[in-house]
Design a protein around this motif. Structure first.
Motif, short mmCIF file in Angstrom:
data_model
loop_
_atom_site.label_atom_id
_atom_site.label_comp_id
_atom_site.label_asym_id
_atom_site.label_seq_id
_atom_site.Cartn_x
_atom_site.Cartn_y
_atom_site.Cartn_z
N PRO A 25 0.81 -1.24 0.00
CA PRO A 25 0.00 0.00 0.00
C PRO A 25 0.84 1.27 0.00
N LEU A 26 1.92 1.28 0.78
CA LEU A 26 2.76 2.48 0.83
C LEU A 26 3.44 2.72 -0.51
N THR A 27 3.84 1.65 -1.17
CA THR A 27 4.46 1.79 -2.49
C THR A 27 3.47 2.37 -3.48
N ARG A 28 2.22 1.86 -3.47
CA ARG A 28 1.20 2.39 -4.38
C ARG A 28 0.91 3.86 -4.10
N SER A 29 0.77 4.22 -2.82
CA SER A 29 0.46 5.61 -2.47
C SER A 29 1.58 6.55 -2.89
N THR A 30 2.82 6.15 -2.60
CA THR A 30 3.96 6.98 -2.97
C THR A 30 4.07 7.12 -4.49
N ALA A 31 3.85 6.01 -5.20
CA ALA A 31 3.95 6.03 -6.66
C ALA A 31 2.90 6.97 -7.26
N ARG A 32 1.71 6.99 -6.71
CA ARG A 32 0.67 7.88 -7.24
C ARG A 32 1.02 9.34 -7.02
N ILE A 33 1.60 9.64 -5.85
CA ILE A 33 2.03 11.02 -5.58
C ILE A 33 3.12 11.44 -6.57
N VAL A 34 4.10 10.56 -6.76
CA VAL A 34 5.20 10.86 -7.68
C VAL A 34 4.69 10.98 -9.11
N LEU A 35 3.74 10.10 -9.48
CA LEU A 35 3.17 10.14 -10.83
C LEU A 35 2.51 11.48 -11.11
N PHE A 36 1.69 11.94 -10.17
CA PHE A 36 1.00 13.23 -10.34
C PHE A 36 2.01 14.38 -10.38
N ALA A 37 2.98 14.35 -9.46
CA ALA A 37 3.97 15.43 -9.41
C ALA A 37 4.81 15.46 -10.68
N ALA A 38 5.15 14.26 -11.20
CA ALA A 38 5.97 14.20 -12.42
C ALA A 38 5.22 14.77 -13.61
#
Length: 265
Positions: free
Chosen positions: A150-163
């Motif tokens: 779950p933490l990996t998915r949450s972090t990846a979504r934040i990075v995806l949006f920011a990127a």
């Protein structure tokens, strides 16, 4: 903004988002932990290779996704003579594409592992991976191992949006010389501003400038004095060598019908 500043800003946003997510989920007890893996289902060498293969496939998918984003061409204006933009350089498209690809790889890494590795051996791999977070989570979960998915998915979504935000913000920021005049946009939510060459009263290559911090930076810029308005200064954020600004200055001066001059600051 310089690409270095944008990189630091993106890193800060990601770290802040991760910290807030960890604290919020931990305090509310919503974050799952892992059951201890069955010793009888210890991973074999084949399981280890399949797990590595899932990581390699995820990284390959991320590389393809990031490359696809980086290959999005910069926009061009009608009758464009020259364009000054962070996105027009070699590093501009790569910055957002790298973080986008990294986020895509993180999003598919565990789903691929779940398909390629049997549940029993996978539990061992997850236990080892989640165990790295034990020091963070011990006070909230009595030393139990956190599920890293779950933490990996949450972090990846934040990075995806920011990127994506970073990438397309860089793509929209520009100063363009056209046959008719100068067109620029500082922020993606702003409309383009345009001045005609007849309204440019002076073109200057400036040897240094005073940064927002108050420090004087010996970095050349190009300044266009505008009739009835604030001067337009190029080069504070997209830095280039002096001869680059001299060539652009000669182009602008010829279009505006004024001489190219020099200024100390």
């Amino acid at each position: 903004m310089t690409t270095k500043l944008l990189t630091h800003l993106l890193g800060f946003v990601v770290q802040l988002g991760l910290l807030l997510a960890v604290v919020w989920l931990a305090k509310r007890g919503h974050y799952p932990t892992l059951a201890e893996p069955d010793p009888d289902c210890a991973p074999t060498r084949g399981d280890a290779w399949r797990n590595r293969a899932s990581v390699a496939l995820a990284l390959g998918f991320g590389a393809l996704a990031g490359t696809g984003l980086a290959l999005v061409p910069p926009p061009e204006a009608a009758q464009q003579l020259a364009r000054i933009a962070a996105y027009a350089g070699s590093f501009g498209p790569i910055l957002g594409g790298f973080f986008f690809g990294l986020a895509c790889a993180a999003l598919v890494a565990y789903p691929l592992a779940e398909r390629m590795v049997a549940p029993g051996p996978l539990q061992h791999f997850l236990w080892r991976s989640g165990g790295q977070w034990n020091q963070v989570w011990r006070r909230f979960h009595d030393g139990r191992v956190v599920d890293p998915r779950p933490l990996t998915r949450s972090t990846a979504r934040i990075v995806l949006f920011a990127a994506l935000l970073l990438h397309f913000s860089l793509r929209e920021q520009h100063v363009t010389f056209t046959e008719a005049g100068v067109v620029w946009r500082d922020w993606p939510w702003q409309g383009e501003t345009e001045i005609a060459w007849k309204d440019v009263t002076a073109v200057e290559v400036v040897a240094s400038f005073e940064a927002l911090s108050g420090n004087v930076r010996d970095i050349p810029t190009l300044r266009l004095q505008v009739r009835g308005g604030e001067p337009l200064t190029l080069g504070r954020f997209v830095q280039r060598r002096r001869d680059y600004w001299e060539r652009l200055g000669e182009l602008a001066a010829a279009r505006a019908g004024v001489p190219l001059t020099e200024a100390p600051r």
